[in-house]
Design a protein around this motif. Structure first.
Motif, PDB file in Angstrom:
ATOM      1  N   PRO A  96       0.922  -1.748  -0.225  1.00 16.72           N
ATOM      2  CA  PRO A  96       0.110  -0.216  -0.555  1.00 16.72           C
ATOM      3  C   PRO A  96       0.615   1.174   0.078  1.00 16.72           C
ATOM      4  N   LEU A 102      -0.654   2.209  -5.250  1.00 17.21           N
ATOM      5  CA  LEU A 102      -1.828   0.988  -6.393  1.00 17.21           C
ATOM      6  C   LEU A 102      -3.164   1.244  -5.606  1.00 17.21           C
ATOM      7  N   PRO A 103      -4.163   1.760  -6.617  1.00 19.77           N
ATOM      8  CA  PRO A 103      -5.316   1.501  -5.818  1.00 19.77           C
ATOM      9  C   PRO A 103      -6.148   0.569  -4.795  1.00 19.77           C
ATOM     10  N   GLN A 105      -7.843   0.107  -2.105  1.00 14.67           N
ATOM     11  CA  GLN A 105      -9.118  -0.187  -2.098  1.00 14.67           C
ATOM     12  C   GLN A 105      -9.659  -0.469  -2.887  1.00 14.67           C
ATOM     13  N   GLN A 106      -9.677   0.588  -4.367  1.00 11.12           N
ATOM     14  CA  GLN A 106     -10.745  -0.196  -5.181  1.00 11.12           C
ATOM     15  C   GLN A 106     -10.175  -1.605  -5.807  1.00 11.12           C
ATOM     16  N   LEU A 122     -13.038   0.648   3.937  1.00 11.71           N
ATOM     17  CA  LEU A 122     -13.976  -0.494   3.916  1.00 11.71           C
ATOM     18  C   LEU A 122     -14.413  -0.492   4.873  1.00 11.71           C
ATOM     19  N   GLN A 131      -9.850  -3.628  10.144  1.00 12.26           N
ATOM     20  CA  GLN A 131      -9.488  -5.008   8.742  1.00 12.26           C
ATOM     21  C   GLN A 131      -8.315  -3.814   8.376  1.00 12.26           C
ATOM     22  N   PHE A 133      -5.667  -3.551   4.800  1.00  7.64           N
ATOM     23  CA  PHE A 133      -4.072  -4.188   3.658  1.00  7.64           C
ATOM     24  C   PHE A 133      -2.981  -4.621   3.568  1.00  7.64           C
TER      25      PHE A 133
HETATM   26  C1  B12 Z   1      -2.475   8.728   1.296  1.00  7.32           C
HETATM   27  C2  B12 Z   1      -3.222   7.417   2.090  1.00  7.32           C
HETATM   28  C3  B12 Z   1      -4.042   8.302   3.290  1.00  7.32           C
HETATM   29  C4  B12 Z   1      -4.172   9.498   3.512  1.00  7.32           C
HETATM   30  C5  B12 Z   1      -4.975  10.590   2.583  1.00  7.32           C
HETATM   31  C6  B12 Z   1      -6.642   9.469   1.745  1.00  7.32           C
HETATM   32  C7  B12 Z   1      -7.045  10.073   0.754  1.00  7.32           C
HETATM   33  N1  B12 Z   1      -7.419  11.419   0.949  1.00  7.32           N
HETATM   34  O1  B12 Z   1      -7.000   9.163  -0.131  1.00  7.32           O
HETATM   35  C8  B12 Z   1      -4.652  10.008   4.849  1.00  7.32           C
HETATM   36  C9  B12 Z   1      -2.926  10.257   5.604  1.00  7.32           C
HETATM   37  C10 B12 Z   1      -4.951  10.274   5.361  1.00  7.32           C
HETATM   38  C11 B12 Z   1      -4.481   8.301   6.066  1.00  7.32           C
HETATM   39  C12 B12 Z   1      -4.803   8.411   6.225  1.00  7.32           C
HETATM   40  C13 B12 Z   1      -5.303   7.149   6.868  1.00  7.32           C
HETATM   41  N2  B12 Z   1      -5.752   5.336   6.204  1.00  7.32           N
HETATM   42 CO1  B12 Z   1      -5.350   5.678   4.407  1.00  7.32          CO
HETATM   43  N3  B12 Z   1      -4.209   5.580   3.018  1.00  7.32           N
HETATM   44  C14 B12 Z   1      -3.540   6.307   1.890  1.00  7.32           C
HETATM   45  C15 B12 Z   1      -2.592   5.386   0.931  1.00  7.32           C
HETATM   46  C16 B12 Z   1      -1.449   5.284   0.935  1.00  7.32           C
HETATM   47  C17 B12 Z   1      -2.854   5.916  -0.428  1.00  7.32           C
HETATM   48  C18 B12 Z   1      -4.170   5.780  -0.846  1.00  7.32           C
HETATM   49  C19 B12 Z   1      -4.672   6.185  -2.438  1.00  7.32           C
HETATM   50  O2  B12 Z   1      -4.927   7.430  -3.180  1.00  7.32           O
HETATM   51  N4  B12 Z   1      -4.289   5.701  -3.013  1.00  7.32           N
HETATM   52  C20 B12 Z   1      -4.565   5.785  -5.104  1.00  7.32           C
HETATM   53  C21 B12 Z   1      -5.992   5.762  -5.396  1.00  7.32           C
HETATM   54  C22 B12 Z   1      -6.200   5.436  -6.314  1.00  7.32           C
HETATM   55  O3  B12 Z   1      -6.347   4.379  -5.038  1.00  7.32           O
HETATM   56  P1  B12 Z   1      -8.339   3.890  -4.439  1.00  7.32           P
HETATM   57  O4  B12 Z   1      -8.444   2.479  -4.059  1.00  7.32           O
HETATM   58  O5  B12 Z   1      -9.099   4.571  -5.630  1.00  7.32           O
HETATM   59  O6  B12 Z   1      -8.194   4.813  -3.266  1.00  7.32           O
HETATM   60  C23 B12 Z   1      -9.152   5.400  -2.369  1.00  7.32           C
HETATM   61  C24 B12 Z   1      -8.918   6.004  -1.141  1.00  7.32           C
HETATM   62  O7  B12 Z   1      -7.933   7.256  -1.449  1.00  7.32           O
HETATM   63  C25 B12 Z   1      -9.938   6.192  -0.788  1.00  7.32           C
HETATM   64  N5  B12 Z   1      -9.471   8.059   0.066  1.00  7.32           N
HETATM   65  C26 B12 Z   1     -10.851   8.987  -0.379  1.00  7.32           C
HETATM   66  N6  B12 Z   1     -10.574   9.772   1.041  1.00  7.32           N
HETATM   67  C27 B12 Z   1      -9.471   8.783   2.255  1.00  7.32           C
HETATM   68  C28 B12 Z   1      -9.860   9.328   3.378  1.00  7.32           C
HETATM   69  C29 B12 Z   1      -9.427   7.799   4.432  1.00  7.32           C
HETATM   70  C30 B12 Z   1      -9.186   8.415   5.599  1.00  7.32           C
HETATM   71  C31 B12 Z   1      -9.100   6.847   3.928  1.00  7.32           C
HETATM   72  C32 B12 Z   1      -9.026   5.847   5.281  1.00  7.32           C
HETATM   73  C33 B12 Z   1      -9.596   6.662   2.446  1.00  7.32           C
HETATM   74  C34 B12 Z   1      -9.245   7.834   1.816  1.00  7.32           C
HETATM   75  O8  B12 Z   1     -10.696   7.133  -1.906  1.00  7.32           O
HETATM   76  C35 B12 Z   1      -9.999   5.867  -2.876  1.00  7.32           C
HETATM   77  C36 B12 Z   1     -10.834   6.036  -4.097  1.00  7.32           C
HETATM   78  O9  B12 Z   1     -11.552   4.909  -3.652  1.00  7.32           O
HETATM   79  C37 B12 Z   1      -3.856   3.908   1.164  1.00  7.32           C
HETATM   80  C38 B12 Z   1      -3.508   2.544   0.080  1.00  7.32           C
HETATM   81  C39 B12 Z   1      -3.420   2.677  -1.394  1.00  7.32           C
HETATM   82  N7  B12 Z   1      -2.209   2.367  -1.586  1.00  7.32           N
HETATM   83  O10 B12 Z   1      -4.134   2.736  -1.228  1.00  7.32           O
HETATM   84  C40 B12 Z   1      -4.256   3.786   2.754  1.00  7.32           C
HETATM   85  C41 B12 Z   1      -6.012   3.497   3.490  1.00  7.32           C
HETATM   86  C42 B12 Z   1      -6.303   4.240   2.492  1.00  7.32           C
HETATM   87  N8  B12 Z   1      -4.942   3.564   4.447  1.00  7.32           N
HETATM   88  C43 B12 Z   1      -6.323   2.782   5.272  1.00  7.32           C
HETATM   89  C44 B12 Z   1      -6.028   3.598   6.781  1.00  7.32           C
HETATM   90  C45 B12 Z   1      -6.719   2.134   7.739  1.00  7.32           C
HETATM   91  C46 B12 Z   1      -5.940   4.868   7.230  1.00  7.32           C
HETATM   92  C47 B12 Z   1      -5.928   4.933   8.135  1.00  7.32           C
HETATM   93  C48 B12 Z   1      -7.005   4.721   8.939  1.00  7.32           C
HETATM   94  C49 B12 Z   1      -4.776   4.605   9.269  1.00  7.32           C
HETATM   95  C50 B12 Z   1      -4.548   4.389  10.838  1.00  7.32           C
HETATM   96  N9  B12 Z   1      -4.614   5.784  11.151  1.00  7.32           N
HETATM   97  O11 B12 Z   1      -4.538   3.068  10.875  1.00  7.32           O
HETATM   98  C51 B12 Z   1      -5.862   6.613   8.941  1.00  7.32           C
HETATM   99  C52 B12 Z   1      -7.663   7.194   8.501  1.00  7.32           C
HETATM  100  C53 B12 Z   1      -7.294   8.453   9.669  1.00  7.32           C
HETATM  101  C54 B12 Z   1      -7.846   8.353  11.457  1.00  7.32           C
HETATM  102  N10 B12 Z   1      -8.098   9.315  11.994  1.00  7.32           N
HETATM  103  O12 B12 Z   1      -7.651   7.215  12.368  1.00  7.32           O
HETATM  104  C55 B12 Z   1      -6.204   1.841   4.630  1.00  7.32           C
HETATM  105  C56 B12 Z   1      -7.581   1.552   4.619  1.00  7.32           C
HETATM  106  C57 B12 Z   1      -8.087   0.499   5.002  1.00  7.32           C
HETATM  107  C58 B12 Z   1      -9.769  -0.398   5.187  1.00  7.32           C
HETATM  108  N11 B12 Z   1      -9.837  -1.461   5.539  1.00  7.32           N
HETATM  109  O13 B12 Z   1      -9.943   0.336   3.613  1.00  7.32           O
HETATM  110  C59 B12 Z   1      -5.130   1.754   3.564  1.00  7.32           C
HETATM  111  C60 B12 Z   1      -5.922   0.852   2.334  1.00  7.32           C
HETATM  112  C61 B12 Z   1      -4.005   1.456   4.025  1.00  7.32           C
HETATM  113  C62 B12 Z   1      -3.760  -0.323   4.384  1.00  7.32           C
HETATM  114  N12 B12 Z   1      -2.468  -0.310   4.362  1.00  7.32           N
HETATM  115  O14 B12 Z   1      -5.058  -1.214   4.009  1.00  7.32           O
HETATM  116  N13 B12 Z   1      -4.429   7.708   4.315  1.00  7.32           N
END
Ligand code: B12
Ligand code: SF4
Ligand code: SF4
Length: 228
Positions: A96, A102-103, A105-106, A122, A131, A133
């Motif tokens: 991650p 990489l996406p 969550q998608q 999620l 939970q 990843f």
């Molecule tokens: C950057 C990031 C963040 C950023 C911003 C999120 C954002 N605006 O996109 C910040 C720093 C805010 C963040 C916070 C957290 N995150 Co985060 N984050 C990421 C990361 C590394 C990249 C997201 C991304 O841009 N992906 C690229 C796009 C193209 O992929 P995507 O699947 O479309 O991304 C989705 C997310 O961006 C999501 N999204 C949008 N806004 C937000 C805001 C939050 C808070 C979250 C969690 C997701 C989210 O919507 C997108 C469309 O589905 C991902 C891992 C990953 N590689 O995806 C973890 C991830 C999304 N995070 C995760 C987690 C657990 C957290 C935290 C709870 C961390 C913690 N303390 O344990 C916190 C939440 C805040 C809190 N108070 O507890 C998990 C979610 C697991 C799940 N059950 O869904 C992930 C998947 C990492 C993992 N190891 O599993 N995160």
């Protein structure tokens, strides 16, 4: 009904000692362009790897005792476990934290049929918000996955939505996450409540509450989040 691929059992067996589990997967569509290569070939399939509740905590904490100076210890541990498993299984591990992101969550939506909660995380019908990843395995061949069953989305029937009113600084509004507001609060004396016990918004969700992370794990994640 097709019998699931034995590879899924092999992955489960390799990861079980570490508290990790395969969390479903899928075969990529022909037009999907995944830049990573598996032994020079384009990946055909992906298996998501993660954990439910605190299953990883003891194996990770034990490893951490002997790697106390590792930077990003959970990431380093995940990489060590998953890179070894990938080598044994002929796969490539991705994470991650890899950039560009990489996406995950998608991918997880496609692999497990989960949907997002109002917090952005999620939500799983049994484990709720507890939970995550730790990586994914890319394979250069396709995999026979069991048919994905429809999964109930707990937020659909949650009328009160306590997760949206529990944060003392209103960092979640159902549409986004005010990350600076959260981090500023965590740095205050009052913020110790979240730092010590975990995110109050996440803890307010009734789904899978008995799978909430153990206190050490809550503190570890909060400290990592506040530091990042
Ligand atoms: C950057 C990031 C963040 C950023 C911003 C999120 C954002 N605006 O996109 C910040 C720093 C805010 C963040 C916070 C957290 N995150 Co985060 N984050 C990421 C990361 C590394 C990249 C997201 C991304 O841009 N992906 C690229 C796009 C193209 O992929 P995507 O699947 O479309 O991304 C989705 C997310 O961006 C999501 N999204 C949008 N806004 C937000 C805001 C939050 C808070 C979250 C969690 C997701 C989210 O919507 C997108 C469309 O589905 C991902 C891992 C990953 N590689 O995806 C973890 C991830 C999304 N995070 C995760 C987690 C657990 C957290 C935290 C709870 C961390 C913690 N303390 O344990 C916190 C939440 C805040 C809190 N108070 O507890 C998990 C979610 C697991 C799940 N059950 O869904 C992930 C998947 C990492 C993992 N190891 O599993 N995160
Ligand atoms: S409190 Fe309700 S709306 Fe919020 S994450 Fe839990 S089930 Fe979903
Ligand atoms: S950690 Fe505390 S301040 Fe941050 S979003 Fe969760 S409840 Fe709000």
């Amino acid at each position: 009904m097709a019998i699931a691929d034995p590879m899924l059992d092999q992955i489960a067996a390799a990861l079980e000692p570490h508290g990790l589990v395969p969390r479903g997967g899928f075969n990529f569509d022909a037009e999907e362009d995944i830049p990573q290569r598996v032994n020079d070939e384009a990946p055909q399939s992906v298996v998501l790897i993660g954990h439910f509740g605190s299953a990883i905590w003891l194996p990770f904490a034990e490893w951490h005792r002997f790697h106390a100076d590792a930077s990003d210890p959970l990431d380093t541990w995940s990489k060590s476990v998953l890179n070894d498993a990938a080598a044994a299984l002929g796969a490539r591990a991705v994470f991650p934290s890899d950039t560009p992101y990489l996406p995950f969550q998608q991918w997880a939506r496609r692999a497990e049929g989960l949907k997002a909660s109002p917090l952005g995380l999620l939500i799983h019908p049994r484990y709720g918000l507890w939970q995550a990843f730790r990586g994914a395995l890319l394979f250069k061949h396709s995999i026979r996955f069991p048919e994905l069953k429809a999964v109930a989305h707990p937020c659909d029937s949650c009328v009160e939505k306590p997760c949206l009113v529990a944060c003392p600084v209103g960092a979640f509004d159902g549409a986004g996450f005010a990350v600076d507001r959260c981090r500023d609060y965590l740095a205050t004396h009052e913020g110790k409540r979240c730092m010590d016990g975990g995110c109050l918004a996440r803890l307010a969700c009734p789904v899978g509450r008995n799978h909430a992370y153990v206190p050490d794990q809550q503190q570890f994640h909060m400290a990592a989040f506040a530091r990042a």
